[in-house]
Design an enzyme around this catalytic site. Structure first.
Site, PDB file in Angstrom:
ATOM      1  N   ARG A  83      20.014  28.236 -75.851  1.00 40.18           N
ATOM      2  CA  ARG A  83      19.633  28.448 -75.910  1.00 40.18           C
ATOM      3  C   ARG A  83      18.274  28.376 -76.182  1.00 40.18           C
ATOM      4  NH1 ARG A  83      23.234  29.847 -73.383  1.00 40.18           N
ATOM      5  NH2 ARG A  83      22.928  26.774 -72.824  1.00 40.18           N
ATOM      6  N   ASN A 113       9.675  34.801 -67.998  1.00 38.65           N
ATOM      7  CA  ASN A 113      10.521  33.286 -69.097  1.00 38.65           C
ATOM      8  C   ASN A 113      10.208  34.205 -70.718  1.00 38.65           C
ATOM      9  OD1 ASN A 113      10.379  31.550 -66.496  1.00 38.65           O
ATOM     10  ND2 ASN A 113       8.646  30.534 -67.146  1.00 38.65           N
ATOM     11  N   HIS A 136      10.629  39.931 -70.197  1.00 40.43           N
ATOM     12  CA  HIS A 136      12.007  40.105 -70.660  1.00 40.43           C
ATOM     13  C   HIS A 136      12.416  39.268 -72.063  1.00 40.43           C
ATOM     14  CE1 HIS A 136      11.934  39.464 -65.860  1.00 40.43           C
ATOM     15  NE2 HIS A 136      12.031  40.198 -66.475  1.00 40.43           N
TER      16      HIS A 136
END
Length: 227
Positions: free
Chosen positions: A56, A87, A104
């Site tokens: 990622r 995000n 998050h």
């Protein structure tokens, strides 16, 4: 100067080329979500989890902010803008937004397992054996399923002060982020921008069933002209 609170989700980042990772069958890149985004998964197979987030992180370096990110920066010229994002990428910051709260966590940060307040910037791969100063393994600075959301209280306080609320690229189905809507002051103008808006119509709500790169510049132009 009016306060604009912006809630953003995966939809705004997807237009920059970031995968949303979750397939129609609920798998993330072929993995059960609990394998790569939970404390249990981390304890069972930390190498798998690190590999997932390393990929990622690598992808994040290959993409750039889009027109929606840039429009929100333009809005700061006439309004006090605070972004509360689900995000974990840094596209808002790279575009130039000055006030961003990550509910998050952040992909380009890691933290100590020994001291969760020991957070480090981290732009390369994170591997087994990468320790903090307390000789404890570092882990992704991501809020996993089953963990508390430490920035939630701050996000609530921000939303409570909103003169205008924008919701971009999120289904508002993931809690506790979805609960923020109820903390906006009564009758606050709300702009909901998403190709498939899943929200009940109400008097103070304007729905734009469009992609973020189309809808956000429209709303920003309207707000700036109305300033």
């Amino acid at each position: 100067m009016k306060k604009v609170v912006v809630l953003t989700g995966a939809g705004i980042s997807a237009e920059s080329g970031i995968n949303t990772f979750r397939d129609a069958n609920g798998l993330w890149e072929g993995h059960d979500i609990m394998e790569v985004a939970s404390p249990i998964g981390w304890n069972n197979n930390p190498a798998l989890v690190l590999d997932f987030y390393n990929k990622r992180r690598s992808q994040l370096h290959s993409v750039t902010p889009n027109l929606a990110h840039q429009a929100l920066v333009e809005l700061e010229k006439t309004h006090q803008v605070t972004i509360v994002t689900q995000n974990v990428d840094d596209l808002h910051e790279r575009a130039g937004s000055s006030q961003v709260v990550h509910l998050h966590g952040e992909l380009l940060k890691v933290r100590s397992q020994f001291d969760e307040d020991l957070i480090l910037d981290w732009k390369t791969d994170l591997n087994i054996g990468d320790f903090c100063e307390h000789n404890s393994q570092l882990r992704p600075h991501i809020v996993w399923f089953g963990e508390e959301v430490p920035m939630l209280d701050q996000a609530i306080q921000i939303t409570e002060q909103a003169d205008i609320l924008m919701i971009i690229g999120t289904s508002m189905q993931v809690y506790p982020a979805a609960s923020l809507l109820q903390f906006a002051p009564h009758a606050t103008p709300i702009y909901f921008i998403d190709p498939k808006p899943a929200i009940a119509p109400k008097e103070n709500l304007t729905i734009l069933a469009e992609r973020a790169t189309v809808g956000v510049p429209k709303v920003v132009k309207e707000l700036i002209n109305g300033f």
